[in-house]
Write a protein that holds these residues in place. Structure first.
Motif, PDB file in Angstrom:
ATOM      1  N   UNK A   3      27.900  13.258 -12.845  1.00  0.00           N
ATOM      2  CA  UNK A   3      29.244  13.819 -12.838  1.00  0.00           C
ATOM      3  C   UNK A   3      29.622  14.180 -11.404  1.00  0.00           C
ATOM      4  N   UNK A   4      30.915  14.147 -11.126  1.00  0.00           N
ATOM      5  CA  UNK A   4      31.404  14.426  -9.773  1.00  0.00           C
ATOM      6  C   UNK A   4      32.208  15.726  -9.702  1.00  0.00           C
ATOM      7  N   UNK A   5      32.364  16.410 -10.826  1.00  0.00           N
ATOM      8  CA  UNK A   5      33.175  17.629 -10.860  1.00  0.00           C
ATOM      9  C   UNK A   5      32.684  18.540 -11.988  1.00  0.00           C
ATOM     10  N   UNK A  45      30.668   9.264 -14.400  1.00  0.00           N
ATOM     11  CA  UNK A  45      31.182   8.262 -13.469  1.00  0.00           C
ATOM     12  C   UNK A  45      32.686   8.353 -13.216  1.00  0.00           C
ATOM     13  N   UNK A  46      33.366   9.312 -13.828  1.00  0.00           N
ATOM     14  CA  UNK A  46      34.782   9.505 -13.489  1.00  0.00           C
ATOM     15  C   UNK A  46      34.857  10.091 -12.095  1.00  0.00           C
ATOM     16  N   UNK A  49      34.420  11.243 -28.987  1.00  0.00           N
ATOM     17  CA  UNK A  49      33.263  10.382 -28.722  1.00  0.00           C
ATOM     18  C   UNK A  49      32.304  10.574 -29.887  1.00  0.00           C
ATOM     19  N   UNK A  50      32.289   9.605 -30.804  1.00  0.00           N
ATOM     20  CA  UNK A  50      31.434   9.745 -31.975  1.00  0.00           C
ATOM     21  C   UNK A  50      30.540   8.527 -32.219  1.00  0.00           C
ATOM     22  N   UNK A 100      26.883   8.971 -25.142  1.00  0.00           N
ATOM     23  CA  UNK A 100      26.005   8.845 -23.977  1.00  0.00           C
ATOM     24  C   UNK A 100      26.811   8.857 -22.684  1.00  0.00           C
ATOM     25  N   UNK A 101      27.901   8.112 -22.645  1.00  0.00           N
ATOM     26  CA  UNK A 101      28.710   8.002 -21.431  1.00  0.00           C
ATOM     27  C   UNK A 101      29.485   9.288 -21.144  1.00  0.00           C
TER      28      UNK A 101
END
Length: 112
Positions: free
Chosen positions: A50-52, A27-28, A15-16, A22-23
């Motif tokens: 985040x969910x985990x 939302x995973x 991610x660059x 940012x993402x």
């Protein structure tokens, strides 16, 4: 102290761009497994939306580990690390699995 080279064979996405950084992994729904995210540049992360939990490895420009956060839970943040250039986000438990510690040199074999 001798530096320890650590090879991580997980699929690592880079991610660059502003949006990708940012993402991140937000939302995973399901925890990551055998994969990771390398955020460049990045010297701190947040776990908002985040969910985990995940493991966080902060690296300098030579891929030397300067700070680690194990099992960072959702809705937490790290402090900015002035010596960090990039952040490697890995599945929770990866720091122990690979024996990653401050001073380790990280080599990723499967970067996208």
């Amino acid at each position: 102290m001798k530096e320890k080279n650590i090879t991580i064979s997980f699929q690592i996405k880079v991610a660059n761009s502003f949006f990708a950084r940012l993402k991140g992994l937000m939302f995973r729904k399901d925890p990551i497994k055998n994969e990771g995210l390398l955020i460049i540049p990045c010297n701190a992360v947040h776990m908002f939306f985040m969910k985990f939990p995940i493991d966080i490895v902060l690296l300098n420009k030579q891929n030397e580990v300067v700070k680690v956060y194990q099992n960072l839970k959702p809705w937490r943040m790290t402090k900015p690390e002035k010596n960090a250039y990039s952040t490697l986000e890995l599945p929770a438990g990866s720091i122990n699995q690979f024996g990653i510690r401050v001073g380790s040199i990280i080599h990723c074999t499967n970067i996208h």
